[in-house]
Design a protein around this motif. Structure first.
Motif, short mmCIF file in Angstrom:
data_model
loop_
_atom_site.label_atom_id
_atom_site.label_comp_id
_atom_site.label_asym_id
_atom_site.label_seq_id
_atom_site.Cartn_x
_atom_site.Cartn_y
_atom_site.Cartn_z
N GLY A 21 9.58 0.99 -14.76
CA GLY A 21 8.65 0.26 -13.76
C GLY A 21 9.47 -0.24 -12.56
N VAL A 22 10.45 -1.01 -13.04
CA VAL A 22 11.54 -1.70 -11.76
C VAL A 22 11.98 -0.19 -11.05
N ASP A 23 12.53 0.69 -11.71
CA ASP A 23 13.05 1.96 -11.03
C ASP A 23 11.98 2.49 -9.97
N LYS A 24 10.56 2.91 -10.58
CA LYS A 24 9.65 3.15 -9.54
C LYS A 24 8.94 2.18 -8.62
N ALA A 25 9.14 0.93 -8.83
CA ALA A 25 8.81 0.15 -7.69
C ALA A 25 10.11 0.13 -6.53
N GLY A 26 11.44 0.21 -7.15
CA GLY A 26 12.46 0.48 -6.30
C GLY A 26 12.38 1.61 -5.36
N ASP A 27 12.02 2.78 -5.79
CA ASP A 27 11.95 4.08 -5.20
C ASP A 27 10.68 4.12 -4.29
N ALA A 28 9.57 3.54 -4.47
CA ALA A 28 8.55 3.47 -3.67
C ALA A 28 9.00 2.39 -2.68
N ALA A 29 9.75 1.19 -2.75
CA ALA A 29 10.07 0.36 -1.50
C ALA A 29 10.87 1.22 -0.61
N ASP A 30 11.89 2.09 -1.10
CA ASP A 30 12.85 2.88 -0.54
C ASP A 30 12.02 4.16 0.34
N ASP A 31 11.02 4.50 -0.30
CA ASP A 31 10.26 5.49 0.60
C ASP A 31 9.41 4.84 1.77
N ARG A 32 8.96 3.99 1.37
CA ARG A 32 8.15 3.13 2.59
C ARG A 32 9.02 2.66 3.51
N THR A 33 10.13 2.30 3.26
CA THR A 33 11.06 1.75 4.52
C THR A 33 12.18 2.76 5.02
N GLN A 34 11.76 4.28 4.39
CA GLN A 34 12.69 5.37 4.58
C GLN A 34 14.18 5.16 4.46
N GLY A 35 14.28 4.42 3.29
CA GLY A 35 15.85 4.20 2.84
C GLY A 35 16.63 3.21 3.58
#
Length: 67
Positions: A21-35
């Motif tokens: 879940g932590v990994d998925k949330a981090g990936d979502a944050a990266d996607d929304r901020t374009q890395g």
């Protein structure tokens, strides 16, 4: 009892699922901020995983011992 203690108690025995879940949330944050904040997100993920009891690093290895 602090909020983190309550969370740890609820997640006891489910560390792998919490880590996912932590990994998925981090990936979502990266996607929304374009890395843009990838380094900060990764650091936050690692610290949260340590707090929740999953001390493996991003590459799956345990962290170095504390001095």
């Amino acid at each position: 009892m602090s909020a983190m203690d309550k969370i740890k108690k609820m997640l006891k025995g489910h560390e792998d699922q919490a880590s996912t879940g932590v990994d998925k949330a981090g990936d979502a944050a990266d996607d929304r901020t374009q890395g843009k904040y990838r380094g900060k997100v990764d650091t936050g993920q690692d610290r949260l995983k340590q707090q929740l009891g999953d001390d493996r690093g991003q590459d799956g290895t345990p962290p170095p011992p504390h001095a």
